[in-house]
Design a protein around this motif. Structure first.
Motif, mmCIF file in Angstrom:
data_model
loop_
_atom_site.group_PDB
_atom_site.id
_atom_site.type_symbol
_atom_site.label_atom_id
_atom_site.label_comp_id
_atom_site.label_asym_id
_atom_site.label_seq_id
_atom_site.Cartn_x
_atom_site.Cartn_y
_atom_site.Cartn_z
ATOM 1 N N TYR A 279 45.909 39.308 41.078
ATOM 2 C CA TYR A 279 44.703 38.532 40.954
ATOM 3 C C TYR A 279 44.364 37.858 42.322
ATOM 4 C CZ TYR A 279 41.645 34.985 39.221
ATOM 5 O OH TYR A 279 40.523 34.345 38.882
ATOM 6 N N GLN A 280 45.279 37.005 42.636
ATOM 7 C CA GLN A 280 45.154 36.271 44.154
ATOM 8 C C GLN A 280 44.632 37.294 45.133
ATOM 9 O OE1 GLN A 280 45.872 33.071 41.498
ATOM 10 N NE2 GLN A 280 45.233 33.005 43.796
ATOM 11 N N SER A 281 45.177 38.329 45.293
ATOM 12 C CA SER A 281 45.023 39.155 46.554
ATOM 13 C C SER A 281 43.449 39.559 46.415
ATOM 14 C CB SER A 281 45.763 40.373 46.561
ATOM 15 O OG SER A 281 45.658 41.301 45.680
ATOM 16 N N GLN A 282 42.887 39.877 45.235
ATOM 17 C CA GLN A 282 41.486 40.457 45.127
ATOM 18 C C GLN A 282 40.459 39.241 45.123
ATOM 19 O OE1 GLN A 282 41.117 43.869 45.029
ATOM 20 N NE2 GLN A 282 42.967 43.501 45.869
ATOM 21 N N ILE A 283 40.849 37.953 45.203
ATOM 22 C CA ILE A 283 39.863 37.018 45.094
ATOM 23 C C ILE A 283 38.824 37.202 46.145
ATOM 24 C CG2 ILE A 283 39.263 34.535 45.067
ATOM 25 C CD1 ILE A 283 41.873 34.229 42.993
ATOM 26 N N PRO A 284 39.463 37.145 47.424
ATOM 27 C CA PRO A 284 38.373 37.447 48.489
ATOM 28 C C PRO A 284 37.481 38.548 48.435
ATOM 29 C CG PRO A 284 40.681 36.618 49.377
ATOM 30 C CD PRO A 284 40.748 37.257 47.716
ATOM 31 N N VAL A 285 38.102 39.736 47.897
ATOM 32 C CA VAL A 285 37.584 40.884 47.949
ATOM 33 C C VAL A 285 35.995 40.699 47.127
ATOM 34 C CG1 VAL A 285 37.359 43.229 47.082
ATOM 35 C CG2 VAL A 285 39.532 42.154 47.990
ATOM 36 N N LYS A 286 36.339 40.024 45.842
ATOM 37 C CA LYS A 286 35.277 39.795 44.915
ATOM 38 C C LYS A 286 34.279 38.760 45.465
ATOM 39 C CE LYS A 286 35.983 35.500 42.845
ATOM 40 N NZ LYS A 286 35.056 34.579 42.778
ATOM 41 N N ARG B 296 25.328 39.203 49.309
ATOM 42 C CA ARG B 296 24.250 39.294 48.544
ATOM 43 C C ARG B 296 23.543 37.935 48.523
ATOM 44 N NH1 ARG B 296 26.380 41.639 43.057
ATOM 45 N NH2 ARG B 296 24.388 41.511 42.340
ATOM 46 N N LEU B 297 24.062 36.893 49.028
ATOM 47 C CA LEU B 297 23.390 35.668 49.155
ATOM 48 C C LEU B 297 22.356 35.614 50.188
ATOM 49 C CD1 LEU B 297 26.546 33.354 48.465
ATOM 50 C CD2 LEU B 297 24.699 33.692 46.941
ATOM 51 N N GLY B 298 21.191 34.892 49.876
ATOM 52 C CA GLY B 298 20.226 35.186 50.735
ATOM 53 C C GLY B 298 19.829 34.330 51.768
ATOM 54 N N ARG C 231 31.279 30.843 51.727
ATOM 55 C CA ARG C 231 32.567 31.466 52.528
ATOM 56 C C ARG C 231 33.606 30.536 52.580
ATOM 57 N NH1 ARG C 231 29.400 31.512 57.155
ATOM 58 N NH2 ARG C 231 30.142 29.724 58.122
ATOM 59 N N SER C 232 33.366 29.427 52.312
ATOM 60 C CA SER C 232 34.487 28.580 52.278
ATOM 61 C C SER C 232 35.663 29.048 51.309
ATOM 62 C CB SER C 232 34.233 27.195 51.827
ATOM 63 O OG SER C 232 33.725 27.066 50.451
ATOM 64 N N ARG D 145 30.504 43.150 41.805
ATOM 65 C CA ARG D 145 29.917 44.203 42.665
ATOM 66 C C ARG D 145 28.636 44.791 41.815
ATOM 67 N NH1 ARG D 145 33.927 47.869 43.278
ATOM 68 N NH2 ARG D 145 33.015 49.264 41.921
ATOM 69 N N GLU D 146 28.793 45.017 40.585
ATOM 70 C CA GLU D 146 27.759 45.777 40.041
ATOM 71 C C GLU D 146 26.699 44.958 39.441
ATOM 72 O OE1 GLU D 146 29.288 49.113 38.051
ATOM 73 O OE2 GLU D 146 30.002 49.896 39.605
ATOM 74 N N ARG D 147 27.000 43.680 38.746
ATOM 75 C CA ARG D 147 26.043 43.079 37.826
ATOM 76 C C ARG D 147 24.997 42.334 38.879
ATOM 77 N NH1 ARG D 147 26.977 42.493 32.461
ATOM 78 N NH2 ARG D 147 28.300 44.137 31.991
ATOM 79 N N THR D 148 24.265 41.536 38.269
ATOM 80 C CA THR D 148 23.440 40.633 38.999
ATOM 81 C C THR D 148 24.037 39.465 39.878
ATOM 82 O OG1 THR D 148 22.910 39.203 37.227
ATOM 83 C CG2 THR D 148 21.554 41.012 37.418
ATOM 84 N N LEU D 149 23.469 39.059 40.781
ATOM 85 C CA LEU D 149 23.998 37.933 41.524
ATOM 86 C C LEU D 149 24.324 36.572 40.801
ATOM 87 C CD1 LEU D 149 25.062 36.727 44.332
ATOM 88 C CD2 LEU D 149 22.588 36.227 44.778
#
Length: 256
Positions: free
Chosen positions: A49-56, A63-65, A74-75, A129-133
């Motif tokens: 789980y921890q390893s995938q947090i930066p991925v998500k 997607r942030l504008g 980014r922090s 990845r797939e739902r709305t922002l």
């Protein structure tokens, strides 16, 4: 539309009834009722789980504008990946698995992770990845509830497990402050961008989903290593992935 106060109250109610601090496995961990092997299983599986947090978080960042929003988000990635000067949360979690006697190369390999852990974490990354922002940001709102839970976890583990030290739990040192900062940002974002009833419902459902992700990981651990002790084939077993200098207690043998 719910008023802002009612909206926040609805979010808090989800945490009070669905957050994984209520799970029997987590309560056993805090109370010192797990064996060393069961704590090792938790540390190993939580690493995925921890390893995938930066991925998500990278999916959300992309997607942030605005520059300001991206800088704020980014922090989170830096918190977990670290930088040239500071260890990140992933490295600190590896230090935790070192501390409970697991071999570092085995942990990093991802071998032995429970299928339930992998499915739950991968479902979280897919959701983001797939739902709305808005939904993706809302799924991080479990951090509203984590500071208090972290405090109880650290106190309980230091009190009850003689193989745990403050250095082992260094991952948690900064997490309450980081979680407060991040949940403040996410809550403000959701309050500003959930402008219709269906958007408020989407935020609430995203938080429910994230609570389910965390709960499902503990379900998998409990079923495999506590009751009824039925680990699936090809997953970690007590004695596997053991650091050369450590020892591992078999499931059900009590504390070591």
């Amino acid at each position: 539309m719910m008023s802002p106060d009612d909206f926040v109250s609805a979010l808090q109610e989800i945490g009070a009834t669905r957050y994984h601090h209520l799970h029997p496995f987590q309560q056993r961990l805090n109370a010192g009722e797990l064996t060393k092997a069961q704590v090792q299983a938790w540390a190993l599986n939580r690493y995925y789980y921890q390893s995938q947090i930066p991925v998500k978080d990278s999916y959300i960042l992309a997607r942030l504008g605005t520059t300001e929003l991206r800088r704020d988000w980014r922090s989170r990635i830096i918190d977990h990946d670290g930088d040239e000067e500071n260890r990140g949360g992933i490295e600190k979690w590896i230090a935790l698995t070192d501390g409970v006697g697991l071999d570092r190369d085995y942990v990093l390999s991802g071998e032995g992770i429970l299928p339930g852990t992998r499915f739950a974490v991968d479902a979280y990354v897919t959701f983001v990845r797939e739902r709305t922002l808005l939904e993706a940001v809302a799924s991080s709102l479990t951090e509203l509830f984590s500071p208090q839970a972290i405090g109880a976890r650290v106190r309980g583990m230091l009190e009850h497990y003689d193989f745990i030290s403050p250095e082992t739990l260094a991952y948690f040192d900064k997490r309450p402050v980081q979680a407060k900062r991040d949940s403040d940002f996410a809550l403000d974002y959701c309050l500003k961008h959930a402008r219709r009833p269906e958007e408020q419902r989407a935020v609430l459902n995203a938080l429910r989903f994230k609570c389910t992700v965390l709960w499902a990981q503990l379900d998998a651990l409990h079923h495999a290593y506590v009751d009824p002790v039925m680990p699936p084939p090809d997953v970690w077993q007590p004695g596997m992935g053991e650091a050369k200098h450590g020892t591992v207690a078999p499931v059900g043998s009590g504390r070591t």
